[in-house]
Scaffold this motif. Structure first.
Motif, PDB file in Angstrom:
ATOM      1  N   ALA A   1       0.933  -1.165   0.155  1.00  0.00           N
ATOM      2  CA  ALA A   1       0.089   0.033  -0.043  1.00  0.00           C
ATOM      3  C   ALA A   1       0.945   1.190   0.150  1.00  0.00           C
ATOM      4  O   ALA A   1       0.693   2.343  -0.648  1.00  0.00           O
ATOM      5  N   ALA A   2       1.877   1.216   0.860  1.00  0.00           N
ATOM      6  CA  ALA A   2       2.940   2.346   0.983  1.00  0.00           C
ATOM      7  C   ALA A   2       3.548   2.728  -0.435  1.00  0.00           C
ATOM      8  O   ALA A   2       3.659   3.832  -0.588  1.00  0.00           O
ATOM      9  N   LEU A   3       3.980   1.686  -1.052  1.00  0.00           N
ATOM     10  CA  LEU A   3       4.471   1.982  -2.501  1.00  0.00           C
ATOM     11  C   LEU A   3       3.758   2.612  -3.397  1.00  0.00           C
ATOM     12  O   LEU A   3       3.868   3.373  -4.091  1.00  0.00           O
ATOM     13  N   CYS A   4       2.490   1.948  -3.229  1.00  0.00           N
ATOM     14  CA  CYS A   4       1.163   2.371  -4.481  1.00  0.00           C
ATOM     15  C   CYS A   4       1.015   4.012  -3.954  1.00  0.00           C
ATOM     16  O   CYS A   4       0.660   4.360  -4.750  1.00  0.00           O
ATOM     17  N   GLN A   5       0.743   4.276  -2.825  1.00  0.00           N
ATOM     18  CA  GLN A   5       0.820   5.704  -2.407  1.00  0.00           C
ATOM     19  C   GLN A   5       1.831   6.677  -2.229  1.00  0.00           C
ATOM     20  O   GLN A   5       1.626   7.847  -2.106  1.00  0.00           O
ATOM     21  N   GLY A   6       3.036   6.068  -2.359  1.00  0.00           N
ATOM     22  CA  GLY A   6       4.107   6.964  -2.317  1.00  0.00           C
ATOM     23  C   GLY A   6       4.400   7.313  -0.755  1.00  0.00           C
ATOM     24  O   GLY A   6       4.866   8.501  -0.558  1.00  0.00           O
ATOM     25  N   ARG A   7       3.983   6.516   0.090  1.00  0.00           N
ATOM     26  CA  ARG A   7       4.104   7.124   1.511  1.00  0.00           C
ATOM     27  C   ARG A   7       5.102   6.090   2.441  1.00  0.00           C
ATOM     28  O   ARG A   7       5.657   5.070   1.865  1.00  0.00           O
ATOM     29  N   ASP A   8       5.307   6.604   3.531  1.00  0.00           N
ATOM     30  CA  ASP A   8       6.147   5.629   4.446  1.00  0.00           C
ATOM     31  C   ASP A   8       5.231   4.530   4.833  1.00  0.00           C
ATOM     32  O   ASP A   8       4.056   4.697   5.634  1.00  0.00           O
ATOM     33  N   PRO A   9       5.824   3.261   4.895  1.00  0.00           N
ATOM     34  CA  PRO A   9       4.840   2.197   5.440  1.00  0.00           C
ATOM     35  C   PRO A   9       4.467   2.227   6.998  1.00  0.00           C
ATOM     36  O   PRO A   9       3.397   1.851   7.408  1.00  0.00           O
TER      37      PRO A   9
END
Length: 360
Positions: free
Chosen positions: A276-284
């Motif tokens: 999810a983090a990779l797809c959203q460009g966020r920190d896990p």
């Protein structure tokens, strides 16, 4: 053949050196991208998936956009490395082309070509085989691992000599940079060895290519194992939104309601958080904290929404390309022509260096 502690130590030592070298290379790429030519590619054995995207595909597009010359190999001959027949090969080749075009590989700036369509490339395998020993190939940790994973009583000569075939793939176009994951470093070292030995024996023809180690985190499959086309545990770039939802719904988690990102102790949960983090460009860690005590249901809902949102434009572009097989074949034909021109020049240099230009 089994992986030994010595093999692991060898890989670990190589990794540390390549990490340092990769940082230097990234700085040089930023300053002078035109000084680099990259060879990369995939075997057409099925649709590419999110593990491929975050592991290698996104980096290919990044390098292309930076101004690095990119060669993308459709490794159709190498499908036979660990199988008896190349099943559904035409479909898989076209699918691989559609995947690459959909994620942003531009055939006007990059060369996409098929292994079997470049005879001069494959002629390099014979002299290259003379530069390595049987013992060196059998000691290769990646070859050992692939032979063990194949679960075959006997392996083909193609399996054993696979690193030399990869050396031909890389050196035919005189690539000086090869993006790899940690597990491919032993193969890359064979290519460097082949280049050095050829140059020492016959004169300077080939660059000794550097490995550019990927910094991408490794994604597990939805079953907690290695993400693989053949295991049914990977989300293909071409999967529909409903197929994606079904795969994520049956993904492994654990009994804890509090969602945290801790890959060492909670690998399955952390893998979904990371996706999810990779797809959203966020920190896990941020994603996990946002889900909090929502448990597996909330986690899977978040991942499904993130993946489908991320893949939506890629899927639309891929569907458009897949609907035009004639255009895909045109792109491949043009790439094959460019690759053949490069390979013919390189083979001519090799013959000249080896004293094999008897006429013309």
């Amino acid at each position: 053949m089994t992986i030994t502690h010595a093999d692991t130590a060898q890989i670990d030592a190589s990794v540390q050196a390549v990490v340092r070298r990769s940082a230097e290379l990234e700085a040089r790429i930023a300053q002078d991208p035109g000084a680099f030519r990259v060879l990369t590619g995939d075997r057409p054995t099925g649709p590419l998936h999110l593990g491929h995207y975050f592991g290698t595909l996104a980096n290919r597009v990044r390098l292309q956009e930076a101004g690095v010359e990119l060669f993308v190999l459709v490794a159709d001959y190498q499908v036979l490395t660990d199988r008896d027949v190349a099943d559904r090969l035409p479909d898989h080749v076209l699918g691989l082309l559609a995947d690459h075009l959909a994620i942003g590989v531009d055939p006007a700036r990059s060369t996409i070509f098929a292994h079997s369509a470049v005879p001069a490339l494959n002629q390099l395998v014979l002299p290259f085989l003379s530069l390595v020993t049987d013992a060196e190939l059998r000691r290769n940790p990646t070859v050992k691992e692939e032979i063990t994973a194949s679960r075959q009583a006997a392996v083909s000569g193609l399996m054993l000599t696979y690193p030399v075939h990869q050396a031909a793939d890389i050196l035919f176009c005189k690539a000086n940079l090869v993006p790899v994951g940690r597990d491919q470093l032993p193969h890359q070292e064979v290519t460097r060895t082949v280049a050095r030995r050829f140059n020492e024996r016959y004169g300077p023809v080939f660059p000794v290519p550097d490995a550019l180690l990927s910094a991408a985190p490794k994604l597990l499959g939805t079953d907690g194992g290695k993400m693989s086309k053949s295991r049914g545990n990977a989300i293909a770039l071409s999967a529909t939104e409903d197929e994606t939802a079904r795969l994520i719904k049956r993904a492994r988690t654990d009994a804890e309601r509090l969602v945290t990102y801790d890959p060492d102790t909670r690998p399955e949960v952390s893998n979904l958080v990371l996706l999810a983090a990779l797809c959203q460009g966020r920190d896990p860690h941020e994603v996990a904290a946002e889900i909090g005590t929502g448990g597996a249901a909330a986690l899977k809902r978040t991942v499904t929404e993130a993946v489908n949102e991320f893949l939506r434009p890629i899927r639309a572009r891929r569907a458009a390309y897949a609907a035009e097989p004639g255009e895909l074949l045109r792109v491949l034909a043009e790439g094959n022509a460019r690759a053949n021109a490069v390979a013919d020049r390189t083979l001519a240099e090799v013959r000249e260096a080896m004293g094999m230009r008897y006429a013309g």
